[in-house]
Design a protein around this motif. Structure first.
Motif, PDB file in Angstrom:
ATOM      1  N   ILE A   1       0.868  -1.182   0.000  1.00  0.00           N
ATOM      2  CA  ILE A   1       0.000   0.000   0.000  1.00  0.00           C
ATOM      3  C   ILE A   1       0.897   1.221   0.000  1.00  0.00           C
ATOM      4  CG2 ILE A   1      -1.795   1.267   1.227  1.00  0.00           C
ATOM      5  CD1 ILE A   1      -2.778  -1.332   2.349  1.00  0.00           C
TER       6      ILE A   1
ATOM      7  N   GLN B   1       0.463   6.396   1.592  1.00  0.00           N
ATOM      8  CA  GLN B   1      -0.517   6.708   2.626  1.00  0.00           C
ATOM      9  C   GLN B   1      -0.065   7.947   3.399  1.00  0.00           C
ATOM     10  OE1 GLN B   1      -3.601   4.780   3.238  1.00  0.00           O
ATOM     11  NE2 GLN B   1      -2.894   4.465   1.141  1.00  0.00           N
TER      12      GLN B   1
ATOM     13  N   VAL C   1      -6.658  -4.402   5.722  1.00  0.00           N
ATOM     14  CA  VAL C   1      -5.958  -4.939   4.553  1.00  0.00           C
ATOM     15  C   VAL C   1      -6.478  -6.344   4.264  1.00  0.00           C
ATOM     16  CG1 VAL C   1      -3.715  -5.537   3.598  1.00  0.00           C
ATOM     17  CG2 VAL C   1      -3.928  -3.590   5.162  1.00  0.00           C
TER      18      VAL C   1
END
Length: 801
Positions: A85, A88, A100
């Protein structure tokens, strides 16, 4: 306004820079079964020293003392595909909480190779393979011109366009915006917009608060079998849970209103949480504080959004999600500045709407493979409009002075509607991951409707009725039930090849109509860069309820009506799509889709040659025709291109282009353009984020859209100079092409325990005049045009702590 801004800056100056780290935590779940995954390794990439941890038995994980700013997080586990990811944003005032989901690797490799690519092009709903994408809530603010509105954000995607700057209606591939399905936390909801009309799905201002939403899905064709009663697309939204470990607060001023929000645990040490936000119209607040508001008519609206989340040890997870809002605006014929009338042929208009929806959800796991998801939803919506017409006669009752001449003014109610719809819904789904290759999902739901429509118009001396209002209602009925059921199956031949199949069923109790809709798609990941997908779906939608109960008064028979629409069937649409996706470079993709849609059983007028419901749904009032038959057809086809650089290395861009045709036929057997057939749309947007220091970010975002103009019905004049609509050439021509550029500049500053944000949105930067509509000017004897929004600056201030 200047005093208010000065106060905000003075308030911000009392804080000093200090703390520069924050906590990142969350839960890791299996993608299909949603059961926790223990032992997952989590690492903050490029941290020095390395920051990391592993998930516990319940899938929970926590990393403290993470430096604020943009971070990349890596998740790896034996037997699962890795997840990265990226980008962020971690701020000082809020913990970053992530849920997740990891997909099982069916080839069960002893080791998994980390794929640094980002998968934003994939959806949360893994049964979707074509014409679908997920979006983050950060995108609803980052994209210039979105104004924190998911609808306006989605208008940047391929195949999507808007009916006008004044509203956020979503037009997908030339379909009517009425064909859009709104879903929130698993339940279908009414139009979530202020000033929304019955039968529409958009409005000027959204009730959806982007501060409360989390990552969600948007579908534009051939969506999975669990979605029904929709023709054009699906907006499947999710409201996030509140922080269950510490309390956090928000204050904001912007386009959508003055708002305050709070979230946190009900009790410390428990997993339950609350999330609430209240918002009131900015212009309404400023007006009440005594600040002058240009234009006279002040939009008044307010909304409340909330989510309560409860975890139990034995009975599963419960959550309550709710949105309620109301709106009003009054257009006064009288010019209040000088006591005069702005014209001698005007009307006072008052319009208002309301919406409420509450959903109680329950999630229960039978075991680590199977679960049941159930919900109960109550929704209600309503619209009220009053038009008071002015007449100038000698025997009127109100005396008004307009300069040198005294006029007698009679204010007569010309039109009034007060329409209400309520719905009680319940449903349940069973989902099971049979093994690493097979996943099944089926469910049922029912919607119980009650309606009350009051609609009256003054027509004078109508045969058999007298000089009175025609009261075409009250229609007051209940017991209308829409029953839906679906089943779907995903079979994974290999890691790279998957089959998705299913069917959806609908049945209406009010007239016994039903529809069975097969769905089928196939996705092949050729390698890590290239993938192909094909999808097909038959989709059906019931008509707007008010159409079934439209009435026409019978001459000479007082209070008697004709009702011709009660047996209308579902409108149906075959949709076929081919999609190609190429991850050309890290964080950059090229996507091409081509589609064909065949619509049939479309309600068209038996008496009006051009009328079809495919042209409705984008206004503040929907026409109530009472001579409809399911004998129309339509077709939409086109090709779409997406070039997307996901946010990384401080910048992103998105280029989407669509070339399409949208046609329809009525009983006259002539192919016409739909009113939404703009033919082409091009969106170009991007942005860059400047790091001003360890605690500050400056972002600059720009967007340009170029599209075909709106289609219209020409206004002509006869030999005596009287105007009339040229219905024979309805929607044959377009206005000038649409062009608009928006710019957004924002700065975010992390201070002691608080984060402050300022943003300036410059709408229609070039002040380009885009035509909105046309009308006949009786004074000049010419057709005049009204225009969409010109240059307009908007300000936002947000404080989180």
């Amino acid at each position: 306004m200047k005093s208010l801004l000065l106060l905000l800056f003075v308030f911000s100056s009392i804080f000093i820079f200090s703390q520069s780290t924050q906590t990142v935590r969350g839960t890791i779940l299996d993608l299909q079964s949603l059961t926790p995954i223990p032992g997952v390794n989590i690492v903050i990439l490029e941290s020095d020293p390395i920051l990391g941890t592993s998930s516990d038995f319940d899938g929970n994980w926590r990393i403290t003392d993470v430096p604020i700013g943009r971070i990349d997080i890596q998740f790896t586990a034996i037997g699962y595909k890795p997840v990265v990811i990226k980008s962020q944003l971690l701020t000082i005032s809020k913990e970053l909480i992530l849920e997740v989901k990891m997909e099982e690797d069916i080839e069960l490799l002893d080791e998994v190779v980390i794929n640094a690519g980002i998968n934003k092009n994939e959806t949360i709903n893994k049964m979707a393979t074509v014409s679908a994408r997920s979006f983050s809530i950060e995108e609803t603010e980052k994209y210039a011109g979105s104004l924190g509105d998911p609808s306006r954000m989605a208008q940047n995607f391929a195949g999507v366009f808007t009916a006008g700057d004044q509203r956020n209606d979503i037009i997908i591939r030339g379909n009517s915006p009425s064909g859009l399905l709104w879903r929130l936390d698993g339940a279908n909801i009414p139009n979530p917009n202020h000033f929304g009309a019955l039968g529409s799905t958009g409005g000027p201002v959204s009730m959806l608060n982007n501060n409360l939403l989390t990552n969600s899905d948007f579908f534009t064709g051939a969506w999975p079998a669990e979605y029904g009663n929709s023709l054009s697309g699906v907006f499947d939204l999710n409201m996030r849970n509140g922080n269950n470990q510490q309390r956090e607060y928000l204050f904001q001023i912007g386009f959508n209103g003055f708002e305050i929000g709070a979230e946190g645990p009900f009790f410390k040490g428990h997993q339950s949480s609350y999330l609430m936000n209240y918002r009131n119209s900015t212009l309404d607040v400023m007006d009440k504080l005594g600040f002058p508001v240009a234009g006279g008519a002040v939009p008044q609206y307010q909304d409340l959004s909330l989510k309560y989340n409860f975890l139990t040890k034995k009975f599963g997870k419960f959550s309550l999600t709710g949105i309620m809002g109301n709106s009003n605006i009054f257009f006064d014929h009288r010019d209040e500045n000088d006591g005069s009338f702005s014209n001698f042929s005007g009307a006072d208009t008052k319009n208002g709407s309301s919406m409420i929806t509450y959903t109680l959800n329950h999630l229960y796991f039978f075991n680590e493979k199977s679960r049941i998801e159930s919900f109960v939803n109550f929704s209600a919506s309503g619209v009220e409009t009053t038009v008071d017409n002015f007449k100038y006669t000698l025997d009127s009752i109100e005396l008004t002075n307009t300069g040198d001449t005294t006029y007698i003014v009679d204010k007569t109610q010309f039109f009034h509607e007060n329409n209400r719809e309520t719905r009680l819904s319940a449903g349940t789904k069973y989902k099971s991951k049979l093994n690493s290759k097979n996943y099944i999902d089926f469910g049922v739901s029912s919607d119980y409707y009650s309606i009350n429509y009051v609609d009256s118009v003054y027509v004078g001396d109508y045969p058999g009725w007298g000089d009175t209002y025609i009261k075409q209602t009250e229609v007051d009925t209940s017991g209308i039930i829409l029953f839906q059921a679906y089943g779907q199956w995903n079979y994974r031949f290999t890691n790279n090849l998957g089959l998705f199949s299913g069917a959806h069923y609908q049945y209406m109790t009010n007239n016994g109509k039903w529809a069975l809709e097969p769905r089928l798609s196939l996705k092949w990941d050729i390698n890590q860069k290239h993938s192909l997908a094909w999808g097909y779906g038959l989709h059906s939608q019931m008509q707007s309820l008010f159409l079934y109960y439209a009435r026409t008064p019978i001459e000479g028979q007082y209070n008697q009506y004709l009702e011709n629409n009660k047996n209308l069937d579902f409108t149906k649409s075959h949709q076929a799509i081919i999609s190609y996706n190429w991850i050309a470079f890290p964080d950059f993709r090229i996507k091409v889709e081509t589609y064909y849609q065949h619509l049939y059983d479309v309600p068209v007028s038996a008496d009006t040659s051009y009328y079809s419901v495919l042209n409705s749904g984008a206004g503040f009032h929907q026409e109530r025709k009472n001579d409809l038959v399911n004998e129309g057809i339509g077709r939409n086809y086109g090709v779409e291109l997406t070039l997307e650089k996901f946010f990384s290395n401080n910048f992103y861009f998105l280029i989407t282009g669509s070339i399409f045709e949208s046609k329809y036929k009525t009983l006259e057997d002539l192919w016409r353009n739909t009113t939404f057939n703009n033919n082409y749309v091009l969106n170009v947007l991007g942005g860059y984020e400047f790091v001003l220091g360890p605690s500050s970010l400056l972002s600059v975002n720009i967007k340009t859209v170029y599209a075909g103009g709106k289609r219209f019905i020409p206004i002509l004049t006869d030999t005596e100079g009287e105007p009339y609509y040229d219905f024979d050439n309805a929607f044959a021509t377009r206005t000038d092409d649409y062009f608009r550029t928006d710019l957004r500049i924002g700065i975010k500053v992390n201070m002691k325990r608080v984060t402050q944000e300022w943003a300036l949105d410059l709408q229609n930067l070039s002040n380009h005049k885009n035509i909105y509509g046309q009308s006949y000017n009786s004074d000049t004897g010419e057709v005049s045009y009204s225009y969409q929004q010109g240059f307009y600056p908007m300000f936002l201030y947000r404080l989180t702590f």
